[in-house]
Design a protein around this motif. Structure first.
Motif, PDB file in Angstrom:
ATOM      1  N   ALA A 208       0.834  -1.199   0.000  1.00  0.00           N
ATOM      2  CA  ALA A 208       0.000   0.000   0.000  1.00  0.00           C
ATOM      3  C   ALA A 208       0.869   1.249   0.000  1.00  0.00           C
ATOM      4  O   ALA A 208       1.933   1.288   0.624  1.00  0.00           O
ATOM      5  CB  ALA A 208      -0.926   0.008   1.214  1.00  0.00           C
ATOM      6  N   SER A 209       0.378   2.290  -0.671  1.00  0.00           N
ATOM      7  CA  SER A 209       1.158   3.516  -0.809  1.00  0.00           C
ATOM      8  C   SER A 209       1.054   4.439   0.400  1.00  0.00           C
ATOM      9  O   SER A 209       1.741   5.449   0.462  1.00  0.00           O
ATOM     10  CB  SER A 209       0.717   4.276  -2.066  1.00  0.00           C
ATOM     11  OG  SER A 209      -0.653   4.648  -1.973  1.00  0.00           O
ATOM     12  N   SER A 210       0.199   4.115   1.369  1.00  0.00           N
ATOM     13  CA  SER A 210       0.034   4.950   2.559  1.00  0.00           C
ATOM     14  C   SER A 210      -0.577   4.115   3.673  1.00  0.00           C
ATOM     15  O   SER A 210      -1.136   3.034   3.428  1.00  0.00           O
ATOM     16  CB  SER A 210      -0.868   6.157   2.261  1.00  0.00           C
ATOM     17  OG  SER A 210      -2.199   5.720   2.010  1.00  0.00           O
ATOM     18  N   GLU A 211      -0.499   4.629   4.891  1.00  0.00           N
ATOM     19  CA  GLU A 211      -1.123   3.947   6.015  1.00  0.00           C
ATOM     20  C   GLU A 211      -2.642   3.900   5.832  1.00  0.00           C
ATOM     21  O   GLU A 211      -3.291   2.906   6.183  1.00  0.00           O
ATOM     22  CB  GLU A 211      -0.782   4.665   7.329  1.00  0.00           C
ATOM     23  CG  GLU A 211       0.674   4.538   7.752  1.00  0.00           C
ATOM     24  CD  GLU A 211       1.027   3.157   8.277  1.00  0.00           C
ATOM     25  OE1 GLU A 211       0.111   2.311   8.403  1.00  0.00           O
ATOM     26  OE2 GLU A 211       2.213   2.932   8.569  1.00  0.00           O
ATOM     27  N   ARG A 212      -3.213   4.973   5.304  1.00  0.00           N
ATOM     28  CA  ARG A 212      -4.659   5.004   5.060  1.00  0.00           C
ATOM     29  C   ARG A 212      -5.068   3.879   4.122  1.00  0.00           C
ATOM     30  O   ARG A 212      -6.055   3.177   4.358  1.00  0.00           O
ATOM     31  CB  ARG A 212      -5.052   6.362   4.473  1.00  0.00           C
ATOM     32  CG  ARG A 212      -6.506   6.450   4.020  1.00  0.00           C
ATOM     33  CD  ARG A 212      -6.797   7.802   3.393  1.00  0.00           C
ATOM     34  NE  ARG A 212      -5.931   8.078   2.262  1.00  0.00           N
ATOM     35  CZ  ARG A 212      -6.145   7.621   1.029  1.00  0.00           C
ATOM     36  NH1 ARG A 212      -7.190   6.836   0.779  1.00  0.00           N
ATOM     37  NH2 ARG A 212      -5.316   7.923   0.054  1.00  0.00           N
ATOM     38  N   LEU A 213      -4.297   3.693   3.043  1.00  0.00           N
ATOM     39  CA  LEU A 213      -4.632   2.641   2.083  1.00  0.00           C
ATOM     40  C   LEU A 213      -4.340   1.258   2.659  1.00  0.00           C
ATOM     41  O   LEU A 213      -5.035   0.288   2.334  1.00  0.00           O
ATOM     42  CB  LEU A 213      -3.850   2.867   0.788  1.00  0.00           C
ATOM     43  CG  LEU A 213      -4.334   2.108  -0.442  1.00  0.00           C
ATOM     44  CD1 LEU A 213      -5.818   2.324  -0.690  1.00  0.00           C
ATOM     45  CD2 LEU A 213      -3.531   2.528  -1.666  1.00  0.00           C
ATOM     46  N   ALA A 214      -3.348   1.164   3.525  1.00  0.00           N
ATOM     47  CA  ALA A 214      -3.080  -0.116   4.188  1.00  0.00           C
ATOM     48  C   ALA A 214      -4.277  -0.534   5.031  1.00  0.00           C
ATOM     49  O   ALA A 214      -4.670  -1.707   5.039  1.00  0.00           O
ATOM     50  CB  ALA A 214      -1.823   0.001   5.053  1.00  0.00           C
ATOM     51  N   ASP A 215      -4.870   0.423   5.740  1.00  0.00           N
ATOM     52  CA  ASP A 215      -6.072   0.111   6.521  1.00  0.00           C
ATOM     53  C   ASP A 215      -7.209  -0.350   5.614  1.00  0.00           C
ATOM     54  O   ASP A 215      -7.952  -1.289   5.951  1.00  0.00           O
ATOM     55  CB  ASP A 215      -6.506   1.343   7.311  1.00  0.00           C
ATOM     56  CG  ASP A 215      -5.552   1.676   8.446  1.00  0.00           C
ATOM     57  OD1 ASP A 215      -4.776   0.784   8.853  1.00  0.00           O
ATOM     58  OD2 ASP A 215      -5.578   2.831   8.923  1.00  0.00           O
ATOM     59  N   ALA A 216      -7.346   0.318   4.461  1.00  0.00           N
ATOM     60  CA  ALA A 216      -8.400  -0.069   3.514  1.00  0.00           C
ATOM     61  C   ALA A 216      -8.151  -1.474   2.971  1.00  0.00           C
ATOM     62  O   ALA A 216      -9.100  -2.252   2.779  1.00  0.00           O
ATOM     63  CB  ALA A 216      -8.475   0.945   2.377  1.00  0.00           C
TER      64      ALA A 216
END
Length: 255
Positions: free
Chosen positions: A220-228
């Motif tokens: 994932a390119s960000s922590e936000r996207l990792a959560d998604a």
């Protein structure tokens, strides 16, 4: 011909399958980088991109080029805008990330970029966007999305103009792509840089194909996207430094 030197060991993909989810028609450069690092690329776009029809978009863009600040939301925004009009402007230009800034540079525009996270939140921390009361700001991109920039620029008092130069949609996958997904090994890597693309894959792929995809390692390119990604069903997720190709591939190699 002199043989090509192998990539550094810490950045090799060691034969792993790497799923590239960039929008349809844009993933080939990243796929070539995967192959140069010793991986096997599978193009599985999570988005399709379409130009906005009609002369109104070109008229709106030309008007926006006269505003004080221009904010480009993606490399696609730059590409589709350049098809509509020459990007000649005296405005201060800002880009959501370094990839977008690179695209602007190919059209002769030097853009300010986030110092930290390469996303909307990072850009909003830039000093150039701190005081916008009454300033004319054009947000150039596509309709939809999270709306973070739109809401915050308006809240900061900008006289905001949105210019939609393209639209995002759900891609069409070919049978060979679905068959390849069903054969993915557990050590495959899935490169994710868009929550909308991830959602399209989850909603559009056959359930068994998406379940197979989730067995792989999400990058994932960000922590936000990792959560998604975790919420979508991925159990193994690593976070890259940004959505830039080199950062995604470095994370894929070390995962």
């Amino acid at each position: 011909m002199k043989p090509r030197s192998p990539p550094p060991a810490e950045h090799t993909l060691d034969g792993r399958v790497v799923v590239v989810t960039r929008p349809a028609g844009t993933g080939s450069p990243l796929a070539r980088k995967v192959r140069r690092l010793g991986g096997d690329a599978l193009l599985l776009p999570g988005l399709s991109l379409r130009a906005v029809d009609g002369p109104g978009a070109a008229t709106a863009l030309r008007a926006a080029l006269g505003d004080e600040l221009l904010v480009f939301t993606s490399p696609a925004a730059v590409r589709f805008a350049a098809r509509l009009a020459s990007l000649d402007t005296r405005a201060m230009v800002l880009a959501v990330g370094r990839g977008t800034a690179r695209a602007l540079g190919r059209h002769g525009l030097k853009a300010l970029v986030p110092a930290g996270s390469q996303d909307s939140e990072g850009l909003l921390e830039h000093p150039a966007l701190a005081g916008l009361n009454g300033r004319r700001v054009a947000l150039i991109g596509a309709p939809g999305g999270r709306g973070v920039l739109r809401a915050e620029l308006a809240a900061r008092g900008a006289r905001l103009r949105e210019v939609h130069v393209y639209r995002r949609g759900v891609p069409r996958w070919q049978r060979r792509q679905l068959d390849a997904v069903m054969q993915l090994p557990a050590d495959a890597r899935v490169l994710l840089s868009s929550a909308e693309a991830l959602n399209n894959l989850k909603q559009g792929l056959p359930a068994d194909a998406f379940a197979r995809l989730c067995r792989a390692v999400a990058v994932a390119s960000s922590e936000r996207l990792a959560d998604a990604a975790r919420a979508a069903g991925f159990r193994r997720v690593v976070v890259a430094d940004s959505a830039l190709s080199e950062n995604l591939l470095a994370a894929a190699a070390r995962a």
